[in-house]
Design a protein around this motif. Structure first.
Motif, PDB file in Angstrom:
ATOM      1  N   SER A  14     -20.694  15.281  37.856  1.00  0.00           N
ATOM      2  CA  SER A  14     -19.605  14.410  37.372  1.00  0.00           C
ATOM      3  C   SER A  14     -19.411  14.622  35.860  1.00  0.00           C
ATOM      4  N   GLU A  15     -20.453  15.105  35.197  1.00  0.00           N
ATOM      5  CA  GLU A  15     -20.364  15.365  33.753  1.00  0.00           C
ATOM      6  C   GLU A  15     -19.877  16.798  33.483  1.00  0.00           C
ATOM      7  N   ILE A  16     -20.459  17.757  34.200  1.00  0.00           N
ATOM      8  CA  ILE A  16     -20.148  19.165  33.890  1.00  0.00           C
ATOM      9  C   ILE A  16     -18.928  19.688  34.646  1.00  0.00           C
ATOM     10  N   GLY A  17     -18.612  19.034  35.773  1.00  0.00           N
ATOM     11  CA  GLY A  17     -17.487  19.511  36.588  1.00  0.00           C
ATOM     12  C   GLY A  17     -16.196  19.568  35.789  1.00  0.00           C
ATOM     13  N   GLN A  18     -16.087  18.664  34.813  1.00  0.00           N
ATOM     14  CA  GLN A  18     -14.845  18.601  34.020  1.00  0.00           C
ATOM     15  C   GLN A  18     -14.671  19.795  33.084  1.00  0.00           C
ATOM     16  N   ILE A  19     -15.784  20.401  32.697  1.00  0.00           N
ATOM     17  CA  ILE A  19     -15.646  21.508  31.725  1.00  0.00           C
ATOM     18  C   ILE A  19     -15.772  22.886  32.386  1.00  0.00           C
ATOM     19  N   ILE A  20     -16.102  22.917  33.673  1.00  0.00           N
ATOM     20  CA  ILE A  20     -16.240  24.221  34.326  1.00  0.00           C
ATOM     21  C   ILE A  20     -14.857  24.688  34.764  1.00  0.00           C
ATOM     22  N   PRO A  21     -14.390  25.820  34.218  1.00  0.00           N
ATOM     23  CA  PRO A  21     -13.030  26.257  34.536  1.00  0.00           C
ATOM     24  C   PRO A  21     -12.852  26.573  36.022  1.00  0.00           C
ATOM     25  N   GLU A  22     -11.604  26.737  36.401  1.00  0.00           N
ATOM     26  CA  GLU A  22     -11.296  27.028  37.803  1.00  0.00           C
ATOM     27  C   GLU A  22     -11.813  28.420  38.187  1.00  0.00           C
ATOM     28  N   ASN A  23     -11.764  29.350  37.239  1.00  0.00           N
ATOM     29  CA  ASN A  23     -12.263  30.697  37.491  1.00  0.00           C
ATOM     30  C   ASN A  23     -13.646  30.863  36.874  1.00  0.00           C
ATOM     31  N   ILE A  24     -14.506  31.520  37.625  1.00  0.00           N
ATOM     32  CA  ILE A  24     -15.857  31.784  37.113  1.00  0.00           C
ATOM     33  C   ILE A  24     -16.220  33.232  37.410  1.00  0.00           C
ATOM     34  N   PHE A  25     -16.699  33.913  36.381  1.00  0.00           N
ATOM     35  CA  PHE A  25     -17.239  35.260  36.580  1.00  0.00           C
ATOM     36  C   PHE A  25     -18.726  35.192  36.263  1.00  0.00           C
ATOM     37  N   PRO A  65     -18.229  23.899  43.777  1.00  0.00           N
ATOM     38  CA  PRO A  65     -17.128  23.609  44.694  1.00  0.00           C
ATOM     39  C   PRO A  65     -15.753  23.729  44.013  1.00  0.00           C
ATOM     40  N   GLU A  66     -14.789  24.144  44.801  1.00  0.00           N
ATOM     41  CA  GLU A  66     -13.388  24.242  44.338  1.00  0.00           C
ATOM     42  C   GLU A  66     -13.223  25.178  43.149  1.00  0.00           C
ATOM     43  N   ARG A  67     -14.062  26.198  43.050  1.00  0.00           N
ATOM     44  CA  ARG A  67     -13.909  27.177  41.987  1.00  0.00           C
ATOM     45  C   ARG A  67     -13.718  28.560  42.604  1.00  0.00           C
ATOM     46  N   LYS A  68     -12.953  29.398  41.896  1.00  0.00           N
ATOM     47  CA  LYS A  68     -12.811  30.791  42.332  1.00  0.00           C
ATOM     48  C   LYS A  68     -13.896  31.596  41.635  1.00  0.00           C
ATOM     49  N   THR A  69     -14.849  32.075  42.413  1.00  0.00           N
ATOM     50  CA  THR A  69     -15.970  32.772  41.780  1.00  0.00           C
ATOM     51  C   THR A  69     -15.994  34.247  42.148  1.00  0.00           C
ATOM     52  N   ILE A 245     -20.426  36.011  24.502  1.00  0.00           N
ATOM     53  CA  ILE A 245     -21.312  35.271  25.406  1.00  0.00           C
ATOM     54  C   ILE A 245     -20.730  35.363  26.821  1.00  0.00           C
ATOM     55  N   LEU A 246     -21.597  35.661  27.779  1.00  0.00           N
ATOM     56  CA  LEU A 246     -21.166  35.855  29.165  1.00  0.00           C
ATOM     57  C   LEU A 246     -21.905  34.872  30.069  1.00  0.00           C
ATOM     58  N   TYR A 247     -21.135  34.120  30.831  1.00  0.00           N
ATOM     59  CA  TYR A 247     -21.772  33.215  31.785  1.00  0.00           C
ATOM     60  C   TYR A 247     -22.493  34.018  32.866  1.00  0.00           C
ATOM     61  N   GLY A 248     -23.755  33.706  33.073  1.00  0.00           N
ATOM     62  CA  GLY A 248     -24.533  34.308  34.153  1.00  0.00           C
ATOM     63  C   GLY A 248     -25.467  33.243  34.675  1.00  0.00           C
ATOM     64  N   SER A 249     -25.881  33.355  35.937  1.00  0.00           N
ATOM     65  CA  SER A 249     -26.666  32.281  36.541  1.00  0.00           C
ATOM     66  C   SER A 249     -28.101  32.671  36.899  1.00  0.00           C
ATOM     67  N   ASP A 250     -28.344  33.959  37.105  1.00  0.00           N
ATOM     68  CA  ASP A 250     -29.644  34.403  37.628  1.00  0.00           C
ATOM     69  C   ASP A 250     -29.912  33.897  39.040  1.00  0.00           C
ATOM     70  N   PRO A 308     -10.402  26.767  25.412  1.00  0.00           N
ATOM     71  CA  PRO A 308     -10.177  28.200  25.181  1.00  0.00           C
ATOM     72  C   PRO A 308     -11.488  28.983  24.979  1.00  0.00           C
ATOM     73  N   GLU A 309     -12.422  28.393  24.261  1.00  0.00           N
ATOM     74  CA  GLU A 309     -13.718  29.068  24.035  1.00  0.00           C
ATOM     75  C   GLU A 309     -14.542  29.061  25.323  1.00  0.00           C
ATOM     76  N   ILE A 310     -14.501  27.929  26.033  1.00  0.00           N
ATOM     77  CA  ILE A 310     -15.300  27.792  27.260  1.00  0.00           C
ATOM     78  C   ILE A 310     -14.815  28.790  28.312  1.00  0.00           C
ATOM     79  N   GLU A 311     -13.512  28.960  28.405  1.00  0.00           N
ATOM     80  CA  GLU A 311     -12.969  29.927  29.376  1.00  0.00           C
ATOM     81  C   GLU A 311     -13.395  31.356  29.044  1.00  0.00           C
ATOM     82  N   LYS A 312     -13.468  31.662  27.756  1.00  0.00           N
ATOM     83  CA  LYS A 312     -13.950  32.999  27.366  1.00  0.00           C
ATOM     84  C   LYS A 312     -15.344  33.224  27.935  1.00  0.00           C
TER      85      LYS A 312
END
Ligand SMILES: [Zn+2]
Length: 332
Positions: A14-25, A65-69, A245-250, A308-312
């Motif tokens: 409920s806290e992080i869902g708001q900042i996670i963009p619709e697209n995720i790589f 959920p509800e994200r294009k990954t 910076i690149l989002y990665g999950s391991d 804009p930075e978060i989406e990058k």
């Protein structure tokens, strides 16, 4: 393993869902192919099973959920890994699922084999690992990937995702020296330092910041995989900005319940699956991935990063790299 969302996870979402963009790589995903080892699968890996491509994709849908990954998959490097079998598996899995992959490499691997795999459309780079060096915990970069192999990556303009050896990770002077020399010599390689340069606690990235900042003008990136410390992210974001910076999950590590904890100048992953976690009240650990994104979110707020930075970080930087690599291959 199949992550299920518990109350604590929903609260974090409920806290992080708001900042996670619709697209995720996701720049850092492992698949574990059970037939990809000589002999039986190593015992410590059993907690992650099943971790084939179908399980991984299914689990990603559950936790995001509800994200294009989309993202980059690789195998699981281990001393008993059959790298060719694993590479075959991830290569065909990537092709079938519109993903990209990093080929696992070891120093003794044949150059012709690597040339051929590098030419595959979905292959965007190499994933060497310290376990293939003679002294895995005290190795220099060229102890686990040879210059001949780096030359191939350079020729095709590929990624090399490095999990640095040595206790002090990126702040070790020899790691910095190697990176300085190699990134200068092989300028077409996208050097990705996994786990923020293996800085699971702030001390190492803090000590390396001045030197690394100078190097980051070259083709060097940091992925966020499995880092759960918000101070590490605060240093990384404020020192290096949002472009490297690149989002990665391991994955599948990020499906464990727990986090990485600092002890003095060391760190350890403490999770429900691997440790008994006790306190005077019942401890309810959350998914490691959610701990990671929660820590990132804290750092976004501290450094003033907005959408804009978060989406990058979550997908635009990665997409740019992938576009460059695939375009380069068309012209080759
Ligand atoms: Zn990894």
């Amino acid at each position: 393993m199949k992550p299920e969302l518990r109350e604590v996870d929903r609260k974090i979402w409920s806290e992080i869902g708001q900042i996670i963009p619709e697209n995720i790589f996701d720049f850092h995903i492992h698949c574990i192919y059970e037939g990809g080892f000589t002999g039986r699968i190593p015992d410590p890996l059993k907690i992650y099973l099943p971790c084939d491509i179908e399980a991984v994709l299914d689990n990603m849908r559950t936790v995001l959920p509800e994200r294009k990954t989309t993202g980059i998959i690789t195998g699981w490097p281990a001393i008993t890994a059959d790298l060719l079998k694993q590479n075959d598996y991830i290569s065909s899995s990537a092709a079938r699922n519109n993903l990209f992959f990093l080929a696992l490499t070891a120093p003794q691997m044949d150059a012709r084999y690597l040339e051929n795999i590098a030419k595959k459309r979905e292959c965007v780079g190499f994933k060497p690992y310290k376990c293939f060096a003679d002294f895995p915990e005290d190795a220099r970069i060229t102890d686990y990937i040879t210059e001949k192999q780096i030359e191939i990556a350079d020729h095709y303009g590929l990624i090399i995702t490095i999990h640095l050896s040595k206790r002090a990770g990126i702040s070790d002077p020899l790691n910095l020296e190697d990176l300085d020399r190699l990134s200068e010599k092989y300028r077409s390689v996208f050097w990705n330092l996994a786990h923020c340069g293996r800085s699971f606690i702030p001390d190492y990235i803090e000590n390396a910041a001045v030197h690394l900042k100078r190097l980051m003008k070259r083709n060097i990136y940091l992925d966020t995989a499995a880092v759960t410390d918000n101070e590490v992210f605060t240093i990384v974001f404020s020192e290096f900005g949002p472009d490297r910076i690149l989002y990665g999950s391991d994955i599948p590590v990020s499906f464990l319940r727990g986090r990485c904890v600092g002890f003095g100048y060391d760190w350890a992953f403490i999770t429900e699956e691997t440790h008994s976690i006790t306190a005077s009240f019942p401890v309810k650990p959350a998914l490691l991935l959610y701990e990671q994104i929660k820590a990132m979110n804290k750092a976004f707020r501290k450094t003033g990063f907005k959408m804009p930075e978060i989406e990058k970080i979550f997908f635009r930087n990665s997409e740019k790299i992938i576009q460059k690599i695939t375009k380069g291959k068309e012209h080759d």
